[in-house]
Motif scaffolding. Structure first.
Motif: not given
Length: 207
Positions: A103-110
């Motif tokens: 599993m991979v944790l992804y982050r987007a910032r908005v």
């Protein structure tokens, strides 16, 4: 190129916003930089000047006329910068921040545009704000005390798909035992869906 630092600084100086983070930038990088773009059609393109737009975590690039343009996210697969590879998840570009097993944790910032508009409305009685009109710049610095409210959006790769890091969304993809483990972790004090340490603990519980 025209810069909007004076206009934005004047606007933001009267705003007090409480958010998870504050950024004085409209982009991830302070200046545009090279990137390699991989499209959904399987094409690979080298872009000399590109950036990530924090309004919607979308891709911007500077054309040969000096105009900043935004790429339709549906045409993208991923974007490689020197420090990070951004993957298109739903309609945003997200960067991997941690891994647990497969599993991979992804982050987007908005930018929280609604919170920003409300703060501006309360302070200046301005109800119409289009951040896309501020794209005639390559570098902008408004100082550390002023900025836009920034919020993270997390996704977890699970069973070869990207799942929004949220209880309701994850439950759909977990069996009874893993749902029980997740609920046990959620009941513990301090867990937060916007805290990376909490989400890594969650991935360890459901792997």
């Amino acid at each position: 190129m025209r810069r909007l630092a004076f206009l934005l600084a004047s606007l933001l100086a009267v705003i007090s916003i409480h958010a998870q983070g504050i950024t004085p930038k409209l982009t991830v990088y302070p200046s545009f930089r090279p990137a390699t773009v991989y499209t959904a059609e399987g094409k690979k393109t080298r872009v000399p000047l590109a950036n990530i737009f924090l309004k919607n975590s979308g891709l911007l690039y500077l054309n040969d006329k000096g105009t900043v343009l935004e790429v339709n996210p549906r045409t993208l697969l991923r974007v490689d910068f020197s420090d990070c590879t951004y993957f298109r998840i739903d309609s945003v570009l997200a960067c991997p921040v941690d891994t647990v097993g497969s599993m991979v944790l992804y982050r987007a910032r908005v930018i929280d545009v609604n919170a920003y508009r409300q703060a501006v409305k309360n302070s200046k009685n301005i109800t119409s704000l289009d951040l896309s009109s501020m794209l005639s710049y390559t570098t902008i610095d408004l100082g550390e005390e002023e900025g836009f409210p920034l919020v993270p959006v997390y996704y977890i790769s699970l069973d070869d798909r990207f799942v929004l890091a949220h209880e309701r969304h994850l439950k759909r993809h977990l069996d009874r035992e893993h749902r029980r483990r997740m609920e046990g972790l959620l009941s513990q004090p301090g867990f937060s869906w916007t805290d990376e340490t909490s989400l890594v603990r969650l991935m360890e519980a459901i792997r």
